[in-house]
Each structure stands twice: as C-alpha cells, then as structure tokens.
Design a protein around this motif. Sequence first.
Motif, mmCIF file in Angstrom:
data_model
loop_
_atom_site.group_PDB
_atom_site.id
_atom_site.type_symbol
_atom_site.label_atom_id
_atom_site.label_comp_id
_atom_site.label_asym_id
_atom_site.label_seq_id
_atom_site.Cartn_x
_atom_site.Cartn_y
_atom_site.Cartn_z
ATOM 1 N N ILE A 77 0.799 -1.186 -0.050
ATOM 2 C CA ILE A 77 0.182 0.083 0.014
ATOM 3 C C ILE A 77 0.751 1.458 -0.050
ATOM 4 O O ILE A 77 0.731 2.100 -0.731
ATOM 5 C CB ILE A 77 -0.879 -0.043 1.301
ATOM 6 C CG1 ILE A 77 -1.915 -0.946 1.136
ATOM 7 C CG2 ILE A 77 -1.714 1.504 1.239
ATOM 8 C CD1 ILE A 77 -2.972 -1.517 2.139
ATOM 9 N N HIS A 78 1.863 1.266 0.811
ATOM 10 C CA HIS A 78 3.071 2.280 0.865
ATOM 11 C C HIS A 78 3.594 2.490 -0.717
ATOM 12 O O HIS A 78 3.620 3.749 -1.113
ATOM 13 C CB HIS A 78 3.991 2.096 1.780
ATOM 14 C CG HIS A 78 5.062 3.265 1.886
ATOM 15 N ND1 HIS A 78 6.295 2.866 1.857
ATOM 16 C CD2 HIS A 78 4.862 4.327 2.225
ATOM 17 C CE1 HIS A 78 7.084 3.955 1.783
ATOM 18 N NE2 HIS A 78 6.166 5.026 2.144
ATOM 19 N N TRP A 80 2.121 1.603 -3.457
ATOM 20 C CA TRP A 80 1.099 2.065 -4.625
ATOM 21 C C TRP A 80 1.012 3.585 -4.147
ATOM 22 O O TRP A 80 0.805 4.380 -5.381
ATOM 23 C CB TRP A 80 -0.186 1.408 -4.004
ATOM 24 C CG TRP A 80 -1.261 1.710 -5.117
ATOM 25 C CD1 TRP A 80 -2.083 2.533 -4.997
ATOM 26 C CD2 TRP A 80 -1.920 0.766 -5.895
ATOM 27 N NE1 TRP A 80 -3.018 2.507 -5.920
ATOM 28 C CE2 TRP A 80 -2.886 1.153 -6.529
ATOM 29 C CE3 TRP A 80 -1.459 -0.479 -6.493
ATOM 30 C CZ2 TRP A 80 -3.546 0.926 -7.823
ATOM 31 C CZ3 TRP A 80 -2.169 -1.084 -7.551
ATOM 32 C CH2 TRP A 80 -3.352 -0.164 -8.097
ATOM 33 N N LYS A 81 0.623 4.051 -2.942
ATOM 34 C CA LYS A 81 0.647 5.532 -2.679
ATOM 35 C C LYS A 81 1.547 6.236 -3.178
ATOM 36 O O LYS A 81 1.352 7.296 -3.883
ATOM 37 C CB LYS A 81 0.160 5.600 -1.163
ATOM 38 C CG LYS A 81 -0.985 5.138 -0.847
ATOM 39 C CD LYS A 81 -1.027 5.462 0.757
ATOM 40 C CE LYS A 81 -2.433 4.991 1.358
ATOM 41 N NZ LYS A 81 -2.460 5.335 2.834
ATOM 42 N N TYR A 82 3.034 5.548 -3.342
ATOM 43 C CA TYR A 82 4.091 6.533 -3.528
ATOM 44 C C TYR A 82 4.140 6.572 -5.253
ATOM 45 O O TYR A 82 4.338 7.775 -5.860
ATOM 46 C CB TYR A 82 5.517 5.734 -3.272
ATOM 47 C CG TYR A 82 6.461 6.383 -3.725
ATOM 48 C CD1 TYR A 82 7.222 7.721 -3.467
ATOM 49 C CD2 TYR A 82 7.122 5.888 -4.760
ATOM 50 C CE1 TYR A 82 8.141 8.371 -4.120
ATOM 51 C CE2 TYR A 82 8.313 6.491 -5.453
ATOM 52 C CZ TYR A 82 8.992 7.569 -4.916
ATOM 53 O OH TYR A 82 10.030 8.392 -5.725
ATOM 54 N N SER A 84 1.630 6.175 -7.139
ATOM 55 C CA SER A 84 0.423 7.054 -7.409
ATOM 56 C C SER A 84 0.676 8.553 -7.391
ATOM 57 O O SER A 84 0.242 9.433 -8.335
ATOM 58 C CB SER A 84 -0.669 6.777 -6.711
ATOM 59 O OG SER A 84 -2.112 7.423 -6.874
ATOM 60 N N MET A 85 1.144 8.851 -6.242
ATOM 61 C CA MET A 85 1.601 10.404 -6.199
ATOM 62 C C MET A 85 2.442 10.795 -7.159
ATOM 63 O O MET A 85 2.387 12.035 -7.504
ATOM 64 C CB MET A 85 2.108 10.503 -4.729
ATOM 65 C CG MET A 85 1.146 10.603 -3.520
ATOM 66 S SD MET A 85 1.663 11.164 -1.932
ATOM 67 C CE MET A 85 3.399 11.005 -1.769
#
Length: 109
Positions: A77-78, A80-82, A84-85
Amino acid sequence: MVFLWGYNLLAHFISAYLVDDSFHQALAIWSHTKGLMGITVSMLTYPFLLVDDFLAVNNCGLQAGLPCYSLVFKSWIHCWKYLSMQGQLFQGSSLLLRWVSSGSCFVLE
C-alpha cells in the motif's frame, strides 16, 4: 490472482449475456473476444504487477533496491501510494510510447 479473477468474470459476462450460442459465428466472436479480454484485463491489473515488481527488489541487497537508488517500502500500500503520487502507476505499460516524468533522475557511474 486479480488478473485471473477479472478475466473469468469478464468471460462469464460475455458468454452469458452478449454471445448467443445459436448465432452461427459465435465461436469466431468468442475467439476474438478472448484476446481482447486478455489485453483489457492486463491493462487494468498492470499497477498490481508493477507494485509487485517494485517490492521484489525492495531492500533485497541488490544495488537497484537499496535506499540510495530506491525507496524502501513498508508495504504494498505504501508503494502504491508513492507511485500514485508520482504519477507512475502505469510506467512502462505502453507498447509503443515511452516517456520519462520530469521528476525522474538517473545516476550513471
């Protein structure tokens, strides 16, 4: 898993609701549809594959996975978020076009 689930769900939907077996070209339509389904589902699940690849080399001891060249992610999840940002969830997914984001930098030795 996500790819297989999506592929089978789409195949069931098409065979149950869109292609009638009494139609004389149902087999030809179904054979072309299977290829298109594979491409569509692989495009939709590509971010999961990319995150999986990032985590495979995450802090594994190879130089490409160490902190000076790559971030160390705590979980998928970490990661994925990175990605994505950074706008990189689909990096490398295009067959014909390649681009580099303006924030990317490469170290050549």
